[in-house]
Structures are given as structure tokens and as C-alpha cells.
Design a protein around this motif. Structure first.
Motif, PDB file in Angstrom:
ATOM      1  N   ASP A 222       3.663 -20.201 -18.579  1.00  0.00           N
ATOM      2  CA  ASP A 222       2.768 -19.160 -19.079  1.00  0.00           C
ATOM      3  C   ASP A 222       2.660 -17.993 -18.103  1.00  0.00           C
ATOM      4  OD1 ASP A 222       2.306 -20.550 -21.384  1.00  0.00           O
ATOM      5  OD2 ASP A 222       0.312 -21.269 -20.813  1.00  0.00           O
ATOM      6  N   ARG A 223       2.439 -18.305 -16.837  1.00  0.00           N
ATOM      7  CA  ARG A 223       2.165 -17.249 -15.850  1.00  0.00           C
ATOM      8  C   ARG A 223       3.369 -16.344 -15.628  1.00  0.00           C
ATOM      9  NH1 ARG A 223       3.225 -17.743 -10.767  1.00  0.00           N
ATOM     10  NH2 ARG A 223       3.251 -20.014 -10.917  1.00  0.00           N
ATOM     11  N   GLU A 224       4.554 -16.914 -15.612  1.00  0.00           N
ATOM     12  CA  GLU A 224       5.727 -16.106 -15.283  1.00  0.00           C
ATOM     13  C   GLU A 224       6.127 -15.148 -16.399  1.00  0.00           C
ATOM     14  OE1 GLU A 224       9.003 -18.162 -13.524  1.00  0.00           O
ATOM     15  OE2 GLU A 224       7.710 -19.322 -12.173  1.00  0.00           O
ATOM     16  N   ALA A 225       5.503 -15.280 -17.561  1.00  0.00           N
ATOM     17  CA  ALA A 225       5.770 -14.332 -18.648  1.00  0.00           C
ATOM     18  C   ALA A 225       5.355 -12.916 -18.267  1.00  0.00           C
ATOM     19  CB  ALA A 225       5.035 -14.763 -19.916  1.00  0.00           C
ATOM     20  N   LEU A 229      11.343 -10.602 -12.220  1.00  0.00           N
ATOM     21  CA  LEU A 229      12.170 -11.681 -11.700  1.00  0.00           C
ATOM     22  C   LEU A 229      11.957 -11.946 -10.208  1.00  0.00           C
ATOM     23  CD1 LEU A 229      14.298 -13.839 -12.090  1.00  0.00           C
ATOM     24  CD2 LEU A 229      16.065 -12.079 -11.812  1.00  0.00           C
ATOM     25  N   PRO A 230      11.928 -10.913  -9.340  1.00  0.00           N
ATOM     26  CA  PRO A 230      11.692 -11.218  -7.914  1.00  0.00           C
ATOM     27  C   PRO A 230      10.369 -11.947  -7.681  1.00  0.00           C
ATOM     28  CG  PRO A 230      12.563  -9.000  -8.158  1.00  0.00           C
ATOM     29  CD  PRO A 230      12.257  -9.481  -9.535  1.00  0.00           C
ATOM     30  N   SER A 231       9.333 -11.535  -8.385  1.00  0.00           N
ATOM     31  CA  SER A 231       8.030 -12.189  -8.221  1.00  0.00           C
ATOM     32  C   SER A 231       8.078 -13.628  -8.723  1.00  0.00           C
ATOM     33  CB  SER A 231       6.948 -11.416  -8.972  1.00  0.00           C
ATOM     34  OG  SER A 231       6.827 -10.102  -8.476  1.00  0.00           O
ATOM     35  N   ALA A 232       8.768 -13.843  -9.844  1.00  0.00           N
ATOM     36  CA  ALA A 232       8.886 -15.195 -10.379  1.00  0.00           C
ATOM     37  C   ALA A 232       9.658 -16.097  -9.423  1.00  0.00           C
ATOM     38  CB  ALA A 232       9.566 -15.159 -11.742  1.00  0.00           C
ATOM     39  N   LEU A 233      10.732 -15.569  -8.858  1.00  0.00           N
ATOM     40  CA  LEU A 233      11.523 -16.361  -7.920  1.00  0.00           C
ATOM     41  C   LEU A 233      10.733 -16.717  -6.670  1.00  0.00           C
ATOM     42  CD1 LEU A 233      14.930 -14.483  -8.234  1.00  0.00           C
ATOM     43  CD2 LEU A 233      14.426 -16.811  -9.017  1.00  0.00           C
ATOM     44  N   GLU A 234       9.963 -15.780  -6.150  1.00  0.00           N
ATOM     45  CA  GLU A 234       9.133 -16.061  -4.973  1.00  0.00           C
ATOM     46  C   GLU A 234       8.075 -17.104  -5.297  1.00  0.00           C
ATOM     47  OE1 GLU A 234       7.467 -16.147  -1.208  1.00  0.00           O
ATOM     48  OE2 GLU A 234       9.445 -15.487  -1.919  1.00  0.00           O
ATOM     49  N   GLU A 236       8.236 -19.447  -7.592  1.00  0.00           N
ATOM     50  CA  GLU A 236       8.868 -20.759  -7.741  1.00  0.00           C
ATOM     51  C   GLU A 236       9.319 -21.327  -6.400  1.00  0.00           C
ATOM     52  OE1 GLU A 236      11.844 -20.954 -10.750  1.00  0.00           O
ATOM     53  OE2 GLU A 236      10.496 -20.252 -12.340  1.00  0.00           O
ATOM     54  N   ALA A 237       9.754 -20.454  -5.486  1.00  0.00           N
ATOM     55  CA  ALA A 237      10.149 -20.929  -4.158  1.00  0.00           C
ATOM     56  C   ALA A 237       8.960 -21.549  -3.432  1.00  0.00           C
ATOM     57  CB  ALA A 237      10.732 -19.769  -3.344  1.00  0.00           C
ATOM     58  N   GLN A 238       7.820 -20.892  -3.507  1.00  0.00           N
ATOM     59  CA  GLN A 238       6.624 -21.403  -2.828  1.00  0.00           C
ATOM     60  C   GLN A 238       6.132 -22.703  -3.467  1.00  0.00           C
ATOM     61  OE1 GLN A 238       3.508 -18.610  -1.944  1.00  0.00           O
ATOM     62  NE2 GLN A 238       4.919 -16.918  -1.576  1.00  0.00           N
ATOM     63  N   ILE A 239       6.147 -22.743  -4.797  1.00  0.00           N
ATOM     64  CA  ILE A 239       5.696 -23.948  -5.500  1.00  0.00           C
ATOM     65  C   ILE A 239       6.595 -25.132  -5.152  1.00  0.00           C
ATOM     66  CG2 ILE A 239       5.596 -25.023  -7.787  1.00  0.00           C
ATOM     67  CD1 ILE A 239       4.649 -22.275  -8.848  1.00  0.00           C
ATOM     68  N   GLN A 240       7.897 -24.910  -5.201  1.00  0.00           N
ATOM     69  CA  GLN A 240       8.826 -26.018  -4.975  1.00  0.00           C
ATOM     70  C   GLN A 240       8.754 -26.510  -3.533  1.00  0.00           C
ATOM     71  OE1 GLN A 240       9.617 -27.411  -7.499  1.00  0.00           O
ATOM     72  NE2 GLN A 240      11.761 -27.195  -8.099  1.00  0.00           N
ATOM     73  N   ALA A 241       8.617 -25.590  -2.598  1.00  0.00           N
ATOM     74  CA  ALA A 241       8.494 -25.992  -1.191  1.00  0.00           C
ATOM     75  C   ALA A 241       7.250 -26.837  -0.976  1.00  0.00           C
ATOM     76  CB  ALA A 241       8.464 -24.751  -0.302  1.00  0.00           C
ATOM     77  N   ALA A 242       6.152 -26.462  -1.657  1.00  0.00           N
ATOM     78  CA  ALA A 242       4.912 -27.233  -1.526  1.00  0.00           C
ATOM     79  C   ALA A 242       5.071 -28.627  -2.125  1.00  0.00           C
ATOM     80  CB  ALA A 242       3.762 -26.484  -2.205  1.00  0.00           C
ATOM     81  N   LEU A 243       5.716 -28.724  -3.285  1.00  0.00           N
ATOM     82  CA  LEU A 243       5.893 -30.032  -3.921  1.00  0.00           C
ATOM     83  C   LEU A 243       6.816 -30.937  -3.113  1.00  0.00           C
ATOM     84  CD1 LEU A 243       6.129 -29.082  -7.704  1.00  0.00           C
ATOM     85  CD2 LEU A 243       4.315 -30.379  -6.586  1.00  0.00           C
ATOM     86  N   MET A 244       7.703 -30.355  -2.327  1.00  0.00           N
ATOM     87  CA  MET A 244       8.600 -31.161  -1.502  1.00  0.00           C
ATOM     88  C   MET A 244       7.868 -31.883  -0.373  1.00  0.00           C
ATOM     89  SD  MET A 244      11.969 -28.712  -1.279  1.00  0.00           S
ATOM     90  CE  MET A 244      12.990 -28.428  -2.733  1.00  0.00           C
ATOM     91  N   THR A 245       6.628 -31.504  -0.118  1.00  0.00           N
ATOM     92  CA  THR A 245       5.821 -32.192   0.899  1.00  0.00           C
ATOM     93  C   THR A 245       4.979 -33.311   0.299  1.00  0.00           C
ATOM     94  OG1 THR A 245       3.877 -30.743   0.689  1.00  0.00           O
ATOM     95  CG2 THR A 245       5.655 -29.997   2.152  1.00  0.00           C
ATOM     96  N   GLU A 246       5.019 -33.451  -1.021  1.00  0.00           N
ATOM     97  CA  GLU A 246       4.154 -34.403  -1.711  1.00  0.00           C
ATOM     98  C   GLU A 246       4.810 -35.780  -1.853  1.00  0.00           C
ATOM     99  OE1 GLU A 246       0.991 -33.890  -2.701  1.00  0.00           O
ATOM    100  OE2 GLU A 246       1.131 -31.925  -1.709  1.00  0.00           O
ATOM    101  N   PRO A 247       3.987 -36.832  -2.021  1.00  0.00           N
ATOM    102  CA  PRO A 247       4.521 -38.197  -2.125  1.00  0.00           C
ATOM    103  C   PRO A 247       5.484 -38.415  -3.285  1.00  0.00           C
ATOM    104  CG  PRO A 247       2.170 -38.252  -1.650  1.00  0.00           C
ATOM    105  CD  PRO A 247       2.509 -36.824  -1.930  1.00  0.00           C
TER     106      PRO A 247
END
Length: 265
Positions: A222-225, A229-234, A236-247
Motif C-alpha cells: 500500500d505505502r509504496e504506491a 522508485l528510489p524512495s521505494a528501494l531505500e 525496502e533496503a531498510q526493511i529487509q536489513a532490519a528483518l535480517m536481524t530477527e529470529p
């Protein structure tokens, strides 16, 4: 959670799937003011229910939902003043927002007729499974109202494209399940009588998945609508990096190495 009174609600503690069943089969599950309000409140509560991991929405009898009840809602609205009408339309829009903001995957099981406000409730869900004989229409222009109702003009083009959404919202015509599947409105079309079973099985599959990752995926869609594109990529990069620290990420890796199914939180 306090059980609602205007529709049926059940929760399977083993699978984590909650099921909402619109339950006015004699009226093709037409919506009343109470049903609108109860649905909105229920989705707000489900957003924070730790033991609910996915939601199924369906209708009892021969329809999913035929829209607003002609007598209980439309007849009452004719006599309302402008402010009262705006209060109602804002409430209906808030129901759609509650569905979209619910962090749990929401799967619709459509049978029979899905029309008007019922059609918008359906497309506000994340995934749609329909019976082969099901039919759907966004009827608003048929009663002299805008096809842009309850977020339909935002939701529908993002599912089927602007051209097909324009057709559906301007004509208000019914289309078959086969056509709805062809244009991408439905995710699955199954034999009559199997929509709820298939939708529930799919909800159970999602419920076994990583809850946080699924919730973030839904929010990002919803939000990325509204992002370039540069903002969406940034984002997603931050979200994915954060999830990589999760169990859950570690669990997925360990399960792969051990050749077993992951057990997500």
C-alpha cells in the motif's frame, strides 16, 4: 476478543485462523449500519490479537455480500441531512482502512453474488478465492452514485489496471468468476462449494509463515504506491536489513540446513 453480534466469528487456536462469516443469508448478507460498525471494530481488534495469524472473510448461504441493505441502509439514508450522510460514508471508508491496516493476511472466500459495498470489501482483502458460479459487480453507478466509493477507485486499478477498473466502475455490470480471474481480480477460482475450504487452507498456509514479514509486505504494497522508485528501494533496503536481524530469518536458515520446515514466530 468480545464476539460480535451482527455476524459469525470463530477462531481456530491450532491454526491461528479467524473466520468472519456474514450471516444474513435471507438478505444475501446485505450490510446494515451495525454490520459495518462491527466489521470495522473487529478488524481493528484483530490487528493486535497475537493468537490470530490470518483471517478468512466469507458469507453464509448463496451470496458473499450484496452490498448495503436497501431497506435498513439506503432507505434510511434518503432522509439524512448532509452531515449524517458524510458520517456514514466516512464509516464505510474506515472499514476498508481497517482491513488494509490489519497486519494479518486477509483471504476472501466468495460465493454467489458479491456486489456494491460487498465487492469493495472483497477487494480490500489481500487475496480472493471464488466459486466458479460467483459473480461480482461494483453497482454504485446503477443507483446514481460514483463508482469511486469506499476506496474502489484506489484499490481496483492497482489490481486490474486503469482500463478494466474504469469499465467495472463506470458500468457497474456483473462479470463472471472466469472473467474476474482472467483480468487478475481473483487469485483462485474453484468448484462451487469449495471456496471456503480452499480459502481456509490458504489462510492456514499463510498463518504458518513469518507474521512480521507478511505484515510488512502488506503494508509496503500500500505505502509504496505513493513513492517514487528510489524512495521505494531505500525503504525496502531498510526493511529487509532490519528483518535480517530477527529470529525468523535465522530460523529459516537453520531449517534449510537441517532440511526441515521452519517454525516461525
Amino acid at each position: 476478543m468480545k464476539p460480535p453480534t451482527s455476524f459469525m466469528y470463530s477462531h481456530n487456536a491450532v491454526t491461528g485462523v479467524a473466520t468472519i462469516t456474514l450471516n444474513r443469508p435471507d438478505r444475501m448478507n446485505a450490510l446494515t449500519f451495525e454490520v459495518y460498525d462491527d466489521l470495522r471494530s473487529t478488524f481493528r481488534v484483530l490487528n493486535d490479537e497475537a493468537n490470530v495469524r490470518a483471517v478468512v472473510v466469507t458469507g453464509a448461504g448463496a451470496a458473499f455480500c450484496s452490498g448495503g441493505d436497501v431497506h435498513d441502509i439506503i432507505g434510511a439514508l434518503v432522509g439524512r441531512h448532509s452531515q449524517g450522510l458524510l458520517e456514514f460514508t466516512r464509516m464505510t471508508c474506515d472499514l476498508v482502512l481497517a482491513i488494509r491496516q490489519c497486519r494479518r493476511p486477509v483471504v476472501a472466500a466468495l460465493n454467489g453474488t458479491t456486489a456494491g459495498a460487498g465487492a469493495v470489501i472483497a477487494i480490500a482483502c489481500d487475496l480472493l478465492t471464488a466459486a466458479a458460479s460467483a459473480r461480482i459487480a461494483f453497482l454504485f453507478t446503477k443507483v446514481g452514485l460514483s463508482g469511486a466509493d469506499m476506496g474502489a477507485a484506489w484499490l481496483l486499478p492497482r489490481i486490474v489496471g486503469v482500463g478494466r477498473a474504469t469499465d467495472l466502475l463506470m458500468t457497474g455490470d456483473f462479470i463472471t468468476a472466469e472473467e474476474a480471474f482472467r483480468i487478475g481480480l481473483y487469485n483462485r477460482v474453484v468448484a462451487d462449494g469449495e471456496a471456503l475450504t480452499v480459502a481456509t487452507a490458504f489462510a492456514e498456509q499463510l498463518a504458518r509463515g513469518p507474521a512480521d514479514a507478511l505484515a510488512i509486505t502488506k503494508e509496503a504494497l500500500d505505502r509504496e504506491a505513493t513513492l517514487d522508485l528510489p524512495s521505494a528501494l531505500e525503504s525496502e533496503a531498510q526493511i529487509q536489513a532490519a528483518l535480517m536481524t530477527e529470529p525468523d530469518f535465522r530460523e529459516a536458515y537453520q531449517a534449510f540446513v537441517a532440511k526441515r520446515a521452519p517454525k516461525f514466530r
